[in-house]
Enzyme design. Structure first.
Site, PDB file in Angstrom:
ATOM      1  N   TYR A 137      27.584  12.130  57.437  1.00 34.25           N
ATOM      2  CA  TYR A 137      26.582  12.814  58.245  1.00 34.25           C
ATOM      3  C   TYR A 137      26.215  14.104  57.523  1.00 34.25           C
ATOM      4  O   TYR A 137      26.975  15.072  57.549  1.00 34.25           O
ATOM      5  CB  TYR A 137      27.158  13.090  59.635  1.00 34.25           C
ATOM      6  CG  TYR A 137      26.233  13.773  60.619  1.00 34.25           C
ATOM      7  CD1 TYR A 137      24.862  13.878  60.413  1.00 34.25           C
ATOM      8  CD2 TYR A 137      26.751  14.317  61.799  1.00 34.25           C
ATOM      9  CE1 TYR A 137      24.043  14.498  61.339  1.00 34.25           C
ATOM     10  CE2 TYR A 137      25.942  14.942  62.734  1.00 34.25           C
ATOM     11  CZ  TYR A 137      24.581  15.027  62.494  1.00 34.25           C
ATOM     12  OH  TYR A 137      23.775  15.646  63.410  1.00 34.25           O
ATOM     13  N   LYS A 165      23.959   9.163  57.146  1.00 40.59           N
ATOM     14  CA  LYS A 165      22.921   9.657  58.043  1.00 40.59           C
ATOM     15  C   LYS A 165      22.391  10.943  57.424  1.00 40.59           C
ATOM     16  O   LYS A 165      23.093  11.957  57.378  1.00 40.59           O
ATOM     17  CB  LYS A 165      23.480   9.925  59.439  1.00 40.59           C
ATOM     18  CG  LYS A 165      22.457  10.532  60.393  1.00 40.59           C
ATOM     19  CD  LYS A 165      23.101  11.001  61.695  1.00 40.59           C
ATOM     20  CE  LYS A 165      22.072  11.656  62.602  1.00 40.59           C
ATOM     21  NZ  LYS A 165      22.675  12.271  63.804  1.00 40.59           N
TER      22      LYS A 165
END
Length: 301
Positions: A137, A165
């Site tokens: 992330y 992500k």
């Protein structure tokens, strides 16, 4: 280790709080049912949108267990396990594995500001201590650390780290991933106003905060772009969503707007936990108008 194929709309679910600030599990159950009925392809508790940073370890463990028990295998479940403490990350990953989660998502530890080599060592350490695949992330605006190309090259040999992500907001970074790492990391859209562009460049999934209150609309955009390659339809749908999404991404109160969106959709997600506050009357009015315009435009389309 079984590596998931991340596909579709991954709902990073909010954590509802009651008037006393306690987690409202009745509302959370309603919310799980709402997003599944809206067609989302997976659910992820424990993300930033779920206000993990305002919860105790015991609360985070309970939320993971509760969501898993309510989903009951109907869609895949992934767990956000961010923490400033390595041992807590590992413990949460163990909890996630116990309750049947297929993957964990992990950002750089906030505030610590590890160097590139230190960040590589951190993820190697976590990867050796969990049985679950890892979604990176990258959100440097919140963590203060960028998962740059050198970092991605430094952990490229770790099979468990299988997706990223990308929430830096950099369109150029997304293109760098295409050029340098196509086929190595599954790319997951993590910046809402770039969803159409990310799908065009091959992303097949979107971890989406606004899917908490617009699940069917997110699924429709995914289907138009990824399943049917109908880019004109995708552009039309994105144009309808963009005014509201732009406010979410740039209004400075992302989670507050998401929770208010849930309220407008019939899910009383409650207020934020301190130190975060709520929306002003003017902010609510602006958001509500955009929400109603989106709904009206969707119906007309």
């Amino acid at each position: 280790m079984k590596i998931p194929h991340f596909e579709g709309i991954i709902n990073v679910i909010t954590t509802p709080f009651d008037a006393d600030g306690a987690i409202d599990y009745d509302v959370l159950e309603r919310h799980v049912e709402f997003v599944i009925a809206g067609g989302v392809h997976a659910i992820m508790p424990g993300g930033s949108t779920g206000e993990y940073y305002a919860q105790t370890f015991a609360e985070r463990k309970r939320v993971l267990e509760f969501v898993a028990n309510r989903v009951r295998g109907r869609v895949p479940i992934y767990a956000g396990v961010n923490s400033m403490q390595v041992e807590e990350i590992v413990s949460l990953a163990s909890v996630a594995a116990e309750f049947g989660y297929q993957s964990i998502m992990l950002a750089a530890p906030p505030y610590a500001l590890p160097s590139g080599p230190e960040l590589v060592a951190h993820f190697r350490n976590v990867a050796t201590r969990t049985s679950l695949p890892i979604i990176l992330y990258n959100f440097p605006a919140r963590t203060g650390v960028d998962m740059d190309l050198a970092f991605l090259e430094g952990i490229a040999d770790i099979e468990a780290i299988c997706a990223i992500k990308e929430s830096s907001g950099s369109f150029g970074r997304m293109l760098q991933h295409v050029v340098r790492f196509e086929g190595r990391y599954q790319r997951i859209c993590g910046f809402d106003d770039q969803a159409l562009d990310q799908f065009l460049w091959g992303a097949r999934s979107w971890i989406a905060g606004a899917s908490n209150f617009l699940p069917a609309e997110h699924v429709a955009l995914y289907r138009a772009c990824v399943i049917h390659s109908d880019w004109q339809k995708g552009k039309e749908l994105m144009q309808t969503m963009l005014p509201l999404i732009y406010l979410l991404e740039n209004g400075g109160k992302y989670i507050q707007y998401v929770k208010y969106g849930c309220e407008l959709a019939g899910i009383p997600a409650g207020l934020m936990r301190p130190p975060m506050g709520g929306l002003t009357a003017a902010e609510k009015s602006e958001f509500k108008q955009l929400y109603e315009d989106l709904k009206a435009g969707w119906s007309a389309g």
